[in-house]
Design an enzyme around this catalytic site. Structure first.
Site, PDB file in Angstrom:
ATOM      1  N   ARG A 274       5.074  11.133  -2.592  1.00 20.48           N
ATOM      2  CA  ARG A 274       4.825  11.010  -0.909  1.00 20.48           C
ATOM      3  C   ARG A 274       5.910  10.919  -0.261  1.00 20.48           C
ATOM      4  NH1 ARG A 274       4.972   4.869   0.906  1.00 20.48           N
ATOM      5  NH2 ARG A 274       4.202   5.512   3.232  1.00 20.48           N
TER       6      ARG A 274
ATOM      7  N   ARG B 171      13.076   4.389  12.808  1.00 20.95           N
ATOM      8  CA  ARG B 171      11.597   5.371  12.651  1.00 20.95           C
ATOM      9  C   ARG B 171      10.943   4.441  13.886  1.00 20.95           C
ATOM     10  NH1 ARG B 171       9.315   4.756   7.082  1.00 20.95           N
ATOM     11  NH2 ARG B 171       7.694   5.949   7.662  1.00 20.95           N
TER      12      ARG B 171
ATOM     13  N   ASN C 233       7.941  -5.575  -0.793  1.00 21.73           N
ATOM     14  CA  ASN C 233       7.829  -4.605   0.028  1.00 21.73           C
ATOM     15  C   ASN C 233       6.606  -4.340   0.243  1.00 21.73           C
ATOM     16  OD1 ASN C 233       7.666  -2.077   1.623  1.00 21.73           O
ATOM     17  ND2 ASN C 233       8.896  -0.705   0.077  1.00 21.73           N
TER      18      ASN C 233
ATOM     19  N   GLU D 237      12.485  -9.794   1.494  1.00 19.17           N
ATOM     20  CA  GLU D 237      11.855  -8.500   2.341  1.00 19.17           C
ATOM     21  C   GLU D 237      12.468  -7.059   2.066  1.00 19.17           C
ATOM     22  OE1 GLU D 237      11.303  -8.544   6.036  1.00 19.17           O
ATOM     23  OE2 GLU D 237      10.373  -6.501   6.514  1.00 19.17           O
TER      24      GLU D 237
ATOM     25  N   TYR E 264      10.568   9.047   0.654  1.00 13.81           N
ATOM     26  CA  TYR E 264      10.445   8.064   0.071  1.00 13.81           C
ATOM     27  C   TYR E 264      11.962   8.954  -1.735  1.00 13.81           C
ATOM     28  CZ  TYR E 264       7.711   5.872   3.312  1.00 13.81           C
ATOM     29  OH  TYR E 264       7.264   5.291   4.748  1.00 13.81           O
TER      30      TYR E 264
ATOM     31  N   HIS F  26      12.745  -2.681   2.631  1.00 11.39           N
ATOM     32  CA  HIS F  26      12.460  -1.456   2.795  1.00 11.39           C
ATOM     33  C   HIS F  26      13.102  -0.583   2.513  1.00 11.39           C
ATOM     34  CE1 HIS F  26       9.130  -3.075   5.396  1.00 11.39           C
ATOM     35  NE2 HIS F  26      10.319  -3.860   5.487  1.00 11.39           N
TER      36      HIS F  26
ATOM     37  N   PRO G 161       0.786  -1.267   0.282  1.00 10.93           N
ATOM     38  CA  PRO G 161       0.079  -0.166   0.017  1.00 10.93           C
ATOM     39  C   PRO G 161       1.030   1.452  -0.496  1.00 10.93           C
ATOM     40  CG  PRO G 161      -0.248  -1.186   2.168  1.00 10.93           C
ATOM     41  CD  PRO G 161      -0.013  -1.956   0.665  1.00 10.93           C
ATOM     42  N   ASN G 162       0.024   2.178  -0.511  1.00 14.71           N
ATOM     43  CA  ASN G 162       0.562   3.092  -0.373  1.00 14.71           C
ATOM     44  C   ASN G 162       1.998   3.347  -1.948  1.00 14.71           C
ATOM     45  OD1 ASN G 162      -1.274   4.852   0.429  1.00 14.71           O
ATOM     46  ND2 ASN G 162      -0.294   4.062   2.802  1.00 14.71           N
TER      47      ASN G 162
ATOM     48  N   ALA H 167       2.864  -0.666   5.370  1.00 15.11           N
ATOM     49  CA  ALA H 167       2.326  -0.398   5.712  1.00 15.11           C
ATOM     50  C   ALA H 167       2.099  -2.496   6.483  1.00 15.11           C
ATOM     51  CB  ALA H 167       1.225  -0.162   6.163  1.00 15.11           C
TER      52      ALA H 167
END
Ligand code: DQA
Length: 139
Positions: A18, A105, A72, A96, A23, A98, A10-11, A75
């Protein structure tokens, strides 16, 4: 020829517009074109969805005959037992990825339901995280 797929959650369709301080300014389609050209000996596909079940469907669909999945889950990484179970169920190895360093964070980003069943994890290198994951599948 290795067959790899990047699956984005998502996103991540908003990359380039964004939270650009985190990012970056590049859209995923521009980045994808760049890496597709850079690795002509790899069959590279891309899938993105904002919907948890659609991500699970795609992981199941490719998870028994592709050489690798670069995931990825965004969320959903931190919340989705279902995506974690899908990664565990399949035989294709999952890296995985990111963009940001999730450990620098908020605390809720420190938990991953993907990591226990991933072959490896690459995070914090910006979009280069995807490229490092691709390289991990090459000899
Ligand atoms: C992300 C990190 C996640 O915590 C976040 O929800 C994202 C993107 C990353 O690539 O840095 O959407 O997966």
């Amino acid at each position: 020829m290795k067959k790899l797929i990047i699956i984005n959650g998502p996103n991540l369709n908003l990359l380039g517009k964004r939270e650009t301080n985190i990012y970056g300014n590049l859209s995923f389609s521009d980045f994808f074109e760049r890496i597709s050209n850079k690795y002509p000996n790899v069959t590279l596909e891309h899938y993105q969805s904002n919907v948890e079940g659609e991500l699970i469907d795609k992981i199941q669909e490719v998870g028994y005959h592709y050489d690798g999945i670069i995931l990825n889950a965004a969320a959903y990484t931190h919340t989705s037992i279902g995506i974690g179970d899908a990664v565990k169920a399949i035989s294709t190895p999952v890296i995985e990825v990111h963009i940001s360093n999730t450990f620098s964070r908020e605390e809720f980003r420190h938990k991953s339901y993907i990591s226990p069943n991933a072959r490896g994890v690459v995070l914090g290198f910006g979009l280069q995280s995807y490229e490092l994951a691709i390289q991990s599948f090459l000899d």
